[in-house]
Design an enzyme around this catalytic site. Structure first.
Site: not given
Ligand code: ADP
Length: 524
Positions: A92, A469-470
């Site tokens: 991420y 979600y991310r």
């Protein structure tokens, strides 16, 4: 020398600001020369070129007072800071900022475990405390408490929670299990949330709320403040632990598995994060693509059968655990067995059946909060510089949705030359569907195709009503743009908050698509 500075900063001003920060933290805690030390803050898994997310400097303060002094300097010069706790948020974005020319605010030195309370089951930690560190501390002290860690375990308790990370024990929703924060705002104001704002409180880590609005959430996945302390609840060690795995042979079994899991989770019969793991996720932990086919192409169906046979795996592999006194686990297990065992071809495995199998061993550790690094093996799946960015849409825990997301992602991944490496993590009512887009980052064409695929997936998921979600730095603006109900009302509120709390735009510009006013037109 700095890479590419923001347009409003001259190299002299930047240099001066960094010099002033050096005076605050000591010269050994600032990196500003391009070289291995600065490049350690790049994103080793980036689907972009190396310099896209490379900071121009990094500064590591050792406490709130030093942070406040750095903020003053950053405000004076309008130098953007990118806060990290351990900077291991790979897949991420890692420690890297959204733009070159920013200064990483590295909180690794603030790594004190301030309290572990065995009576109530909680810890109070600083940002740099890692899962390994907290686990080892608890073991050394002999406390009968479990942590809930991310896989891999070198990340920080606080950083993972702020990113809405999830784990594998019954305490797997890290944000849900946090209790109380201490935050420094962009103007240097120090505050505590919840009960922590009552002087002399005994309940900061016991009760999540205070008096008035609950603000903790606005400091997660945001750029509204710097979190300097956080409470986290810890699970009392249960008297029994019974991990199990069930393999299923056919792709379409995902539907029945998901339908069977929903009531078990909603009714809390399975108390922990229940994972339906795809074949190639399992395979990537213990073998490589080259062993089963062309190392540069997605594996064909024929290879799947061979991997299943060689490693006693299913197309889907379900992991969960029961906890508690043995009679309770035995009783609950009957219900679980009747539901999940009714699917034709289901095979159950327990500890004695798979000892020494790396993918079983690391799940058994994770479901009881023992941090490890086994999942990193995944990077060896492809040749060259193996990396992955994770595409993670939220799904209802429903067979139709699981199949729809799986087929959509698998088809698009194969079309772009990638394998489907995925898992479905059932939290309570929802599933985090994590597709680990694994690629060779030394291959420019793979990087390009990875970005292209990711962008297609964002669009198709959004059209079907699924949001992520991310996400990785490279896709934050695009995903923020999909959460646009009622003419982007939430996005607009994020920006009103940003402008009010950080008028000079010094905190993490671009985090989750939230940009300061003066950078908005340029970027969004
Ligand atoms: P991990 O410790 O899991 O590796 P990181 O340190 O990489 O996590 O942090 C993940 C992200 O969370 C960062 O990029 C940043 O956006 C945010 N973050 C981390 N620590 C803080 C903090 N102390 N305050 C505010 N935001 C933070």
């Amino acid at each position: 020398m700095p890479q590419a500075l923001p347009t409003w900063l001259t190299p002299q001003q930047f240099f001066q600001a960094v010099e002033e920060m050096r005076a605050v933290v000591g010269k050994e805690w600032v990196v500003s020369e391009d070289g291995p030390a600065l490049r350690s803050y790049r994103d080793a898994f980036s689907p972009e070129d190396d310099d896209v997310f490379l900071p121009s400097a990094a500064v590591a303060p050792d406490g709130v007072e030093q942070i406040q002094k750095i903020l003053k300097i950053a405000n004076d010069y309008r130098v953007p800071l990118w806060t990290i706790s351990s900077g291991k948020n790979f897949a991420y974005g890692g420690p890297a900022p959204r733009k070159a020319g920013h200064v990483v605010l590295d909180l690794k030195r603030m790594n004190r475990i301030l309290e572990v309370n065995e009576e109530f089951g909680y810890a109070l930690v600083e940002p740099g405390v890692t899962y390994f560190q907290l686990y080892e501390y608890i073991q050394k002290k002999g406390y009968k408490l479990w942590i809930d860690c991310a896989a891999p375990g070198w990340g920080s308790v606080l950083g993972n929670t702020l990113e809405h990370g999830v784990g594998y024990t019954p305490y797997g929703d890290h944000y849900m299990m946090h209790c109380g924060m201490e935050v420094v705002l962009a103007d240097g104001t120090l505050l505590r949330t919840g009960q922590g704002s009552l002087p002399g409180t005994q309940c900061w880590q016991l009760f999540q709320y205070g008096f008035g609005p609950v603000l903790d959430g606005i400091f997660t996945q945001s750029n509204f403040g710097i979190v300097t302390k956080m409470g986290i609840w810890l699970m009392p060690e249960p008297p029994g632990y019974m991990p199990f795995m069930i393999t299923y042979e056919r792709e379409e079994d995902l539907h029945a598995i998901t339908e069977a899991v929903r009531p078990l989770k909603v009714n809390m019969l399975i108390p922990n994060g229940a994972f339906t793991v795809g074949l190639l996720w399992e395979a990537s932990i213990k073998t490589t693509r080259a062993q089963y086919g062309d190392p540069k192409k997605p594996l064909p169906e024929s290879a799947m059968k061979k991997i299943m046979a060689d490693h006693k795996l299913g197309m889907w592999n379900f992991y969960a655990a029961l906890y508690g006194p043995k009679p309770m686990m035995d009783n609950t297990f009957k219900v679980v067995r009747d539901a999940l065992g009714a699917i034709p071809g289901a095979k159950f495995y327990f500890d004695e059946d798979r000892k020494g199998d790396p993918s079983w061993d690391y799940r058994v550790k994770l479901m009881r909060g023992i941090p490890n690094m086994t999942e990193f093996n995944m990077s060896n799946w492809v040749p060259g510089a193996g990396a992955h960015v994770d595409f993670s849409p939220i799904s209802p825990t429903r067979g139709d949705d699981a199949m729809r997301q799986y087929q959509m992602i698998k088809t698009r991944a194969n079309e772009h030359g990638f394998d489907y490496i995925g898992e479905f993590a059932v939290g309570w009512r929802d599933m985090h569907h994590v597709f680990s887009l694994t690629f060779d980052r030394s291959d420019a064409d793979e990087r390009r195709r990875a970005r292209e695929l990711f962008n297609v997936l964002i669009d198709e998921a959004a059209q079907a009503g699924y949001g992520e979600y991310r996400t990785h730095l490279a896709f934050m603006d695009k995903i923020a743009g999909t959460y646009n109900w009622n003419d982007g009302a939430l996005w607009k509120l994020h920006h009103r908050l940003k402008d009010a709390l950080d008028p000079n735009g010094i905190l993490a510009p671009g985090k989750m698509g939230i940009w300061p006013q003066h950078m908005r037109e340029e970027n969004v």
